[in-house]
Design an enzyme around this catalytic site. Sequence first.
Site, mmCIF file in Angstrom:
data_model
loop_
_atom_site.group_PDB
_atom_site.id
_atom_site.type_symbol
_atom_site.label_atom_id
_atom_site.label_comp_id
_atom_site.label_asym_id
_atom_site.label_seq_id
_atom_site.Cartn_x
_atom_site.Cartn_y
_atom_site.Cartn_z
ATOM 1 N N GLU A 195 55.049 56.802 -12.414
ATOM 2 C CA GLU A 195 54.335 58.273 -12.295
ATOM 3 C C GLU A 195 53.737 58.801 -10.832
ATOM 4 O OE1 GLU A 195 55.093 60.055 -15.335
ATOM 5 O OE2 GLU A 195 54.523 61.725 -14.024
ATOM 6 N N LYS A 198 65.654 69.536 -18.662
ATOM 7 C CA LYS A 198 64.677 69.622 -17.607
ATOM 8 C C LYS A 198 64.612 68.417 -16.521
ATOM 9 C CE LYS A 198 61.105 70.819 -20.575
ATOM 10 N NZ LYS A 198 59.902 71.511 -21.017
HETATM 11 N N1 LIG Z 1 62.648 65.665 -18.611
HETATM 12 C C1 LIG Z 1 62.426 65.760 -19.863
HETATM 13 O O1 LIG Z 1 62.569 66.536 -20.758
HETATM 14 C C2 LIG Z 1 61.269 64.698 -19.922
HETATM 15 C C3 LIG Z 1 60.793 64.281 -21.371
HETATM 16 C C4 LIG Z 1 60.023 63.320 -21.695
HETATM 17 C C5 LIG Z 1 59.212 62.726 -20.513
HETATM 18 N N2 LIG Z 1 59.628 63.055 -19.373
HETATM 19 C C6 LIG Z 1 59.018 62.103 -18.248
HETATM 20 O O2 LIG Z 1 59.374 60.789 -18.201
HETATM 21 C C7 LIG Z 1 58.331 60.333 -17.626
HETATM 22 C C8 LIG Z 1 58.030 58.916 -18.617
HETATM 23 O O3 LIG Z 1 59.255 58.117 -18.817
HETATM 24 P P1 LIG Z 1 58.980 56.559 -19.078
HETATM 25 O O4 LIG Z 1 58.229 56.314 -19.873
HETATM 26 O O5 LIG Z 1 60.628 56.281 -19.063
HETATM 27 O O6 LIG Z 1 58.549 56.043 -17.594
HETATM 28 P P2 LIG Z 1 59.191 55.327 -16.241
HETATM 29 O O7 LIG Z 1 60.212 55.937 -15.763
HETATM 30 O O8 LIG Z 1 57.869 55.224 -15.189
HETATM 31 O O9 LIG Z 1 59.363 53.842 -16.911
HETATM 32 C C9 LIG Z 1 58.454 53.174 -17.221
HETATM 33 C C10 LIG Z 1 58.428 51.509 -16.557
HETATM 34 O O10 LIG Z 1 59.288 50.738 -16.803
HETATM 35 C C11 LIG Z 1 60.214 50.492 -15.926
HETATM 36 N N3 LIG Z 1 61.540 50.220 -16.716
HETATM 37 C C12 LIG Z 1 62.597 51.203 -16.756
HETATM 38 N N4 LIG Z 1 63.440 50.790 -17.539
HETATM 39 C C13 LIG Z 1 63.110 49.320 -17.671
HETATM 40 C C14 LIG Z 1 63.995 48.334 -18.418
HETATM 41 N N5 LIG Z 1 64.971 48.510 -19.074
HETATM 42 N N6 LIG Z 1 63.286 47.065 -18.675
HETATM 43 C C15 LIG Z 1 62.174 47.002 -17.783
HETATM 44 N N7 LIG Z 1 61.526 47.744 -17.071
HETATM 45 C C16 LIG Z 1 61.850 49.070 -17.262
HETATM 46 C C17 LIG Z 1 60.232 51.380 -14.905
HETATM 47 O O11 LIG Z 1 60.207 50.749 -13.660
HETATM 48 C C18 LIG Z 1 58.649 51.780 -15.035
HETATM 49 O O12 LIG Z 1 57.896 50.876 -14.504
HETATM 50 C C19 LIG Z 1 57.234 61.087 -17.660
HETATM 51 O O13 LIG Z 1 57.123 61.404 -16.265
HETATM 52 C C20 LIG Z 1 57.709 62.354 -18.273
HETATM 53 O O14 LIG Z 1 57.217 63.463 -17.799
HETATM 54 C C21 LIG Z 1 60.650 63.883 -19.102
#
Ligand SMILES: NC(=O)c1ccc[n+]([C@@H]2O[C@H](COP(=O)([O-])OP(=O)(O)OC[C@H]3O[C@@H](n4cnc5c(N)ncnc54)[C@H](O)[C@@H]3O)[C@@H](O)[C@H]2O)c1
Length: 427
Positions: free
Chosen positions: A109, A179
């Site tokens: 983030e 989005k």
């Molecule tokens: N566009 C949309 O409609 C929408 C909807 C919901 C959330 N979001 C966005 O998504 C983000 C949150 O996403 P998130 O929770 O996936 O966070 P993220 O992408 O930061 O991933 C979380 C952590 O997991 C790690 N990671 C990813 N895949 C992994 C795997 N398979 N194994 C181990 N580690 C892994 C990443 O490097 C990171 O450190 C927020 O910024 C939010 O605003 C967008």
Amino acid sequence: MSVSSSELVGLTGDSAQALSGPGLYAYSERIDSWTVRATKPVSYEVRVADGLFDLTRTDLLEPAGAPGQRTRRFVVLDANVDLLHGSRIRAYFDYHDVEYHLCVVPANETVKDFDTTARVVRELDAFGIDRRREPVIVIGGGVLMDIVGLASSLYRRGTPFIRVPTTLIGLVDAGVGAKTGVNFNGHKNRLGTYFPADLTLLDRSFLSTIDRRHIGNGLAEILKIALIKDVRLFRLLEEHGPLLLDEKFQGECEQGEDVAREVVRRAIHGMLEELQPNLWETTLERCVDYGHTFSPTVEMRALPELLHGEAVCIDMALTTVIAHRRGLVDTVDRDRVLAVMRSLELPVWDELLNQPELLTAALLDTVRHRDGLQRLPLPHGIGEAVFVNDLTERELLDAVAELGDLAQGLAQGLAQDLAQDREGGRV
Ligand SMILES: NC(=O)c1ccc[n+]([C@@H]2O[C@H](COP(=O)([O-])OP(=O)(O)OC[C@H]3O[C@@H](n4cnc5c(N)ncnc54)[C@H](O)[C@@H]3O)[C@@H](O)[C@H]2O)c1
Ligand SMILES: [Zn+2]
């Protein structure tokens, strides 16, 4: 601006307002102005693709290169996913003789910003792609998918891309909508576009390497769908939440597999059912915004302490209490909801809630975002939502105080359970 004569077919000239049908333009002689109307059909696919990098699967190879040319792909990869899964991803593209460039991005983030987007675009431009045959591929969590979605929508005014979500939030939420966005000026997703990926490929096996906290993080968005529209999904979480956390959706036992599959399917189905008729968010009353009224401000203020889903869960706990105080949710259901949140190991409280000015600022910002009205989704029982526009500051602060007491009670109950488990030798 020049308009070619062939584009002037709809011109009738002499009327005060010569309105033509959709797809043509209207000319008004009275005010000497043209109004252009066009519609663009949108279609995209979200496909379950377990075992995506098995050598026999070809989802990522279509379309192939031009006749006589190698297939080429620009692949943006989350740095953590690279460490854990990079070798099988490389082996897949090598095996299929794809000419590829891996753009490895440390994504979280705090770097979800325009600089990271620009870095991706620079590497993309250096690689060069044929927009018809070489969709950009992003493999990562919600952060990277949002960044690469934005980059793809900007590059040459729109370049097709494919999403491969690797987190639970990615699978059920960030990977299925339209989005894109990055944070800007301290505001969450302040710069962004509506630009769905042509294809999202869902492979649950990536979740095996996610840490437990990030599984809970994704379960918060699933709980959101359950609370606003799917009571069966709520019951599944109530009954099997800890199993899903333990097994990380890998279906280690038969029941775990059935539950994991159904939970993911229901969550995505519910999300898409809400998104499809309102993909461009022309209707601002969106029940999928549940949990996203106060949370954007709380999440940004707490960064990096709270994950996205955790902030959403705190918002849902607060709005559940508001709904209970209004008689929309009875006491039994309120307590069930809070208990499920705790069983998913999600927070229901953060000290930031003790800052009334933060909450009122959050509400104000949301009202600005929702065209002047609160349009606040509140649960109605479990599995339905209503919208309200009349939440007062007093009501908000009273609900915060009550949630504080409830959270304390829950924490004490949890501590007692733990102590009993220890006495009984279960911990
Ligand atoms: N566009 C949309 O409609 C929408 C909807 C919901 C959330 N979001 C966005 O998504 C983000 C949150 O996403 P998130 O929770 O996936 O966070 P993220 O992408 O930061 O991933 C979380 C952590 O997991 C790690 N990671 C990813 N895949 C992994 C795997 N398979 N194994 C181990 N580690 C892994 C990443 O490097 C990171 O450190 C927020 O910024 C939010 O605003 C967008
Ligand atoms: Zn969200």
